[in-house]
Design a protein around this motif. Structure first.
Motif, mmCIF file in Angstrom:
data_model
loop_
_atom_site.group_PDB
_atom_site.id
_atom_site.type_symbol
_atom_site.label_atom_id
_atom_site.label_comp_id
_atom_site.label_asym_id
_atom_site.label_seq_id
_atom_site.Cartn_x
_atom_site.Cartn_y
_atom_site.Cartn_z
ATOM 1 N N GLN A 73 0.830 -1.211 0.000
ATOM 2 C CA GLN A 73 0.000 0.000 0.000
ATOM 3 C C GLN A 73 0.854 1.246 0.000
ATOM 4 O O GLN A 73 0.556 2.211 -0.705
ATOM 5 N N SER A 74 1.948 1.251 0.787
ATOM 6 C CA SER A 74 2.730 2.489 0.822
ATOM 7 C C SER A 74 3.471 2.693 -0.495
ATOM 8 O O SER A 74 3.621 3.832 -0.930
ATOM 9 N N VAL A 95 -9.015 4.059 3.811
ATOM 10 C CA VAL A 95 -10.110 3.278 3.231
ATOM 11 C C VAL A 95 -9.906 3.111 1.744
ATOM 12 O O VAL A 95 -10.096 2.022 1.182
ATOM 13 N N LEU A 96 -9.459 4.214 1.086
ATOM 14 C CA LEU A 96 -9.237 4.156 -0.358
ATOM 15 C C LEU A 96 -8.154 3.126 -0.682
ATOM 16 O O LEU A 96 -8.307 2.307 -1.593
ATOM 17 N N LEU A 97 -7.069 3.149 0.095
ATOM 18 C CA LEU A 97 -5.988 2.191 -0.155
ATOM 19 C C LEU A 97 -6.465 0.764 0.080
ATOM 20 O O LEU A 97 -6.121 -0.148 -0.676
ATOM 21 N N ASP A 98 -7.288 0.569 1.132
ATOM 22 C CA ASP A 98 -7.839 -0.769 1.377
ATOM 23 C C ASP A 98 -8.684 -1.216 0.192
ATOM 24 O O ASP A 98 -8.660 -2.374 -0.212
ATOM 25 N N ALA A 102 -8.345 -4.409 -2.281
ATOM 26 C CA ALA A 102 -9.420 -5.367 -2.553
ATOM 27 C C ALA A 102 -9.641 -5.515 -4.054
ATOM 28 O O ALA A 102 -9.818 -6.628 -4.562
ATOM 29 N N ILE A 103 -9.604 -4.374 -4.787
ATOM 30 C CA ILE A 103 -9.809 -4.445 -6.241
ATOM 31 C C ILE A 103 -8.694 -5.267 -6.878
ATOM 32 O O ILE A 103 -8.940 -6.123 -7.724
ATOM 33 N N SER A 104 -7.474 -5.025 -6.428
ATOM 34 C CA SER A 104 -6.348 -5.717 -7.058
ATOM 35 C C SER A 104 -6.419 -7.213 -6.805
ATOM 36 O O SER A 104 -5.871 -8.002 -7.551
ATOM 37 N N HIS A 125 -1.425 -1.306 -10.680
ATOM 38 C CA HIS A 125 -0.059 -1.213 -10.172
ATOM 39 C C HIS A 125 0.160 -2.222 -9.042
ATOM 40 O O HIS A 125 1.144 -2.954 -8.999
ATOM 41 N N MET A 126 -0.850 -2.255 -8.140
ATOM 42 C CA MET A 126 -0.689 -3.104 -6.978
ATOM 43 C C MET A 126 -0.703 -4.580 -7.366
ATOM 44 O O MET A 126 0.056 -5.387 -6.814
#
Lengths: 467, 451
Positions: A73-74, A95-98, A102-104, A125-126
């Motif tokens: 995430q970072s 929350v956005l990063l979480d 989840a999407i990735s 990217h993730m």
């Protein structure tokens, strides 16, 4: 999912390493004249190989499982277009990063709206990063496992003290486990202390410990922004309420529990003792929420009606209700502790007393109880500490009225009750309204710790007398 | 001879008699005191036993009736003319799970728009006089809201029901339930009561065993169908995790302290620390959890995992102490015999002492775990007092717990209804705890060995 597969493979590798190590030890033993030439049993060589194969790799795997997502995430957050988090609260960004995580992983779809592109881009990217990361971790794990196995395998020789090495590892593990208790205590002290110190930046310690008014303002939003009035946080009304409720509890529990222990230890026939003791100990196993529930439902109204008969105004939820319910809860605690202590008083003391013509009750009151006194005082202190720390009964039955008054028939508030009130709902670690819970917790901790230490000291000292 | 001695004997005889009378009097008093003392002891024991009996009697008296709830027998027609919904979607091979979820979601939205309440009201009107048709809103209030979702889920699960008529026992509203059980306590509006009386007179409204309490999750909109499923699963997760986390660690540290630890200041410190930790109020463990697990490690609020971590730390000292006691009970001769034939200390402990101590260790551990799942206060502080209406699938999802559910229900506004419900929840919790304890006692009785 991927971590699970790696873990399973690693466990398989460990069992393979065990077999290899064991087989090798047998082989080198044959060259040296049979199994008896080995320093340790073949099993130990196998376990040693498995440990070398598994432990370093497991450490890496665990580190990835705990921190991997955070690292991903970072990295992704750093690669997002600059200024993406402008105008977002810290938790919104999280929350956005979480969500991107989840999407990735294919567990969610990107939301429509302004953030759609950001989410899709971040997720892509993730996903790429995650794949690389997982491959890298798998490679490192495989390398460590193979290297460890190779190292251990090469060392296996009849003279290798495999048992001692394995046992050192076992002992280290056991010792590590017993450190957890220390770490827990440290954790409690540090977390209470840390947050309490932050509370004392808002409220002066003198105002807290010596204040006679408990009147915090409700939410930090109304007053906190102006840095203004948080209300008054005086400990004394709560401390007094705690004292009142636990005092009533001890008045109920100590005589009853003590008489119960005396009767069961000295008078009761074996049959009665073997039935009554476990039945009463059932009381100790009942959750405190149940006591609270029945204090509110049955005991409170009953005391209220009894009060009307006597011409007294008894609140259904009052210090008396909570105290009596808590007393019933503590009875088995006192009775089983006192029972242990009474049965430890040597027979010779009783026989001496009977020989002088004393009756049984005289023997108990004048000889056995004085001999058992330190232990009973210890039990009393332990019970007091338990009463002070009890929460659910007071939450339900004490009525929550933080005013300084001496009437046990009125509602009161206690330290534990206030901790629950201030800290349930949202956890806002910035406002004195919730931070005060930690200052209260610290007070409670110090109080119960002092009681426990004194009680354990007394009990231990008493044990030495007759052993 | 007699004549000679009589005058001289008279004085001591009087004296003795007086003394005897005095002794008799004091003895009578002392014996009375003895009897009073004994009676006091009996009274104390009697009081204790009475408390147990009262507690259990009132739990049973209040809790058991909650399992029988008022139901209304009715025939529900899944009318295709009013339910305009296509058959449910099936997953295609060329879509991600998330995309299928999306399509399923849209189908469910369509399903939710069907007039479920009307279908149920129509089913009830079949039992009622014709003028009831003018009071559809009042008739609808006879049923708890959850019933329309239940009927909807029936169709979602078995789409072939469309067009059929199914005889169902529909769960009545909480107020109707209270009114049925005790007409004085109910605050049922007269407009609704009228139809309830009508249904009762015709035998359509009656008490029936309901599994809602055990099978459903908590519900705000539909109190009559609020159940314990989520809380029960949450508590079971926590129980399992506490067993997995606290028991091995506790046993391991007890073994180290009892069998291997050198006697020095540091191990003394650990020992004193464990004894103190056992007496630390449980709520402080909740504060620890709030600071470290929630605020520090950002673990999710109300998750059984966090609850289990907190409860494990709380139970650890209990398990350590119980394990040490049962290790101490194994005579030293066992260890010496093992060492004498060449075993190392680790082998002596793990091959000989530990197996013999295992029944005692397990008993202590199970009793510790049973106590942990009854604990409420620390769970409130890590956010488990939140309202959760789902059954957690993993220990990381928000969940309720049995003791917390009792706490939430006793505070509900519908007091008359939820008193019974909370008592029933207590019943479930106690059954869980007592069966754990009974298992522990059985273990001890079955495998205990006296030396």
């Amino acid at each position: 999912m991927n971590g699970m597969v790696t873990l399973a493979v690693l466990l398989l590798a460990m069992s393979l390493a065990y077999r290899l190590g064991r087989a090798r030890s047998l082989r080198v033993a044959q060259a040296a004249g049979g199994v008896r030439a080995l320093h340790s049993r073949p099993v130990h060589y196998g376990v040693l190989a498995a440990l070398w194969c598994g432990v370093p790799a497991l450490v890496v795997l665990l580190a990835w499982a705990v921190m991997g997502e955070h690292v991903l995430q970072s990295v992704v957050a750093a690669a997002l277009p600059a200024g993406w988090a402008d105008g977002m609260e810290a938790f919104e960004a999280r929350v956005l990063l979480d969500r991107i995580s989840a999407i990735s992983k294919g567990e969610a779809l990107a939301q429509e709206g302004a953030l759609h592109a950001l989410q899709v881009q971040g997720a892509a990217h993730m996903a790429a990063l995650r794949q690389t990361g997982q491959l890298a971790v798998a490679a490192v794990v495989a390398l460590l496992a193979a290297g460890g196995l190779w190292y251990a395998y090469r060392r296996i020789a009849p003279a290798l003290r495999a048992r001692n090495e394995v046992e050192t590892a076992v002992r280290a593990l056991l010792a590590g486990c017993s450190l957890i208790a220390i770490v827990t205590t440290l954790g409690i002290v540090l977390s209470l202390l840390g947050e309490a110190v932050r509370f004392f930046q808002f409220v002066a310690p003198a105002d807290f410990f010596l204040g006679t008014v408990w009147e915090p303002n409700f939410s930090s939003a109304d007053t906190g922004a102006q840095g203004g009035d948080y209300g008054q946080f005086g400990l004394l009304p709560l401390a007094w309420g705690t004292l009142m409720v636990s005092g009533i509890a001890l008045v109920v529990a100590v005589p009853t529990g003590l008489m119960m222990a005396i009767y069961l230890a000295e008078y009761a026939p074996r049959g009665l003792r073997s039935v009554a003791k476990p039945v009463i100990e059932v009381l100790a196993g009942i959750p405190t929420i149940v006591y609270g529930f029945f204090a509110l439902l049955a005991l409170g109204p009953a005391l209220h009606t009894a009060g009307q008969w006597l011409g007294l105004e008894v609140r259904a939820a009052s210090a008396l209700t909570a105290g009596v319910a808590m007393g019933v809860m503590i009875i088995p605690f006192i009775s089983s502790l006192s029972d242990d202590i009474l049965t430890q008083v040597p027979r010779a003391l009783r026989d001496g007393s009977y020989g002088l013509g004393a009756t049984q009750s005289e023997t108990i009151v004048r000889v056995v109880l004085p001999a058992a006194l330190p232990g009973i005082v210890g039990a009393f202190l332990l019970a007091a500490s338990r009463a002070i720390g009890e929460t659910m009964i007071v939450v339900l039955a004490a009525g929550n009225s933080p005013l300084l008054h001496a009437n046990p028939l009125e509602a009161v508030s206690t330290v534990t009750l206030t901790i629950v009130n201030q800290l349930t709902g949202d956890l806002d670690f910035a406002a004195p309204q919730s931070l005060v819970a930690f200052a209260l917790g610290l007070t409670l901790f110090v109080l119960t710790l002092a009681l426990n230490i004194v009680a354990l000291y007394i009990v231990r000292k008493y044990h030495e007398q007759y052993d | 001879m007699n004549n000679m001695t009589e005058p001289t004997a008279a004085a001591p005889d009087d004296d003795a008699r007086a003394r005897l009378a005095c002794i008799r009097a004091t003895l009578a008093r002392r014996h009375a005191r003895e009897r009073r003392f004994r009676a006091l002891g009996q009274a104390a024991v009697g009081f204790g036993v009475l408390c147990v009996v009262f507690l259990f009697a009132s739990i049973l008296y209040k809790g058991v009736p909650a399992f029988w709830q008022a139901h209304i027998a009715a025939e529900v027609h899944f009318d295709p003319a009013r339910i305009h919904v296509p058959p449910p979607p099936h997953p295609h091979s060329d879509e991600t799970p998330a995309q299928f979820q999306e399509r399923m979601h849209r189908w469910r939205e369509q399903l939710a728009r069907a007039p479920w309440e009307d279908l149920l009201v129509d089913a009830l009107l079949a039992h009622l006089p014709p003028e009831a048709a003018q009071h559809r809103a009042d008739v609808a209030r006879l049923l708890t809201r959850g019933e329309r979702y239940r009927v909807r889920e029936m169709l979602a699960e078995d789409f072939s029901l469309l067009g059929k008529t199914v005889a169902l026992a529909l769960l009545a509203d909480a107020r109707v339930d209270v009114w049925y059980k005790n007409a004085q306590q109910a605050n049922l509006p007269d407009t609704v009561r009228r139809w309830a009386q009508e249904l009762r007179a015709r035998g359509a409204l009656r008490l029936q065993w309901s599994s809602a309490l055990l099978m459903n999750t908590d519900s705000r909109a539909s109190p009559a169908s609020a159940g314990l499923a989520g809380a029960l699963v949450g508590s079971l997760y926590m129980m399992l995790l506490v067993i997995v986390l606290a028991v091995p660690v506790g046993v391991a540290s007890a073994i180290w302290l009892e069998e291997f630890a050198p006697k020095n200041r540091f191990t003394d410190l650990i020992e004193v620390n464990i004894n103190n930790l056992a007496a630390v109020p449980s709520i402080l463990f909740g504060l620890l959890g709030a600071v470290i697990f929630i605020n520090g490690l950002h673990l999710p609020l109300s998750a059984p995992l966090v609850g289990a971590l907190v409860l494990s730390l709380m139970t650890l000292p209990t398990i350590i102490i119980a394990t040490r006691v049962s290790l101490q009970a194994i005579p030293g001769s066992i260890r010496q015999a093992a060492l004498g034939i060449g075993a190392s200390r680790v082998q002596a402990v793990f091959h000989h002492v530990l197996p013999l101590a295992l029944p005692g260790i397990l008993t202590g551990a199970i009793i510790g775990v049973a106590r942990a799942i009854g604990e409420t206060a620390p769970l409130l502080l890590i956010g488990m007092s939140a309202f959760v209406s789902t059954v957690p699938r993993t220990p990381l999802e928000p969940s309720a717990a049995l003791p917390v559910q009792i706490y939430l229900w006793q505070g509900n506004e519908l007091r008359n209804f939820f008193e019974a419900r909370a008592s029933a929840a207590i019943l479930v919790l106690l059954v869980l705890m007592l069966s754990l304890n009974a298992f522990a006692i059985w273990l001890r009785k079955r495998f205990e060995r006296r030396w």
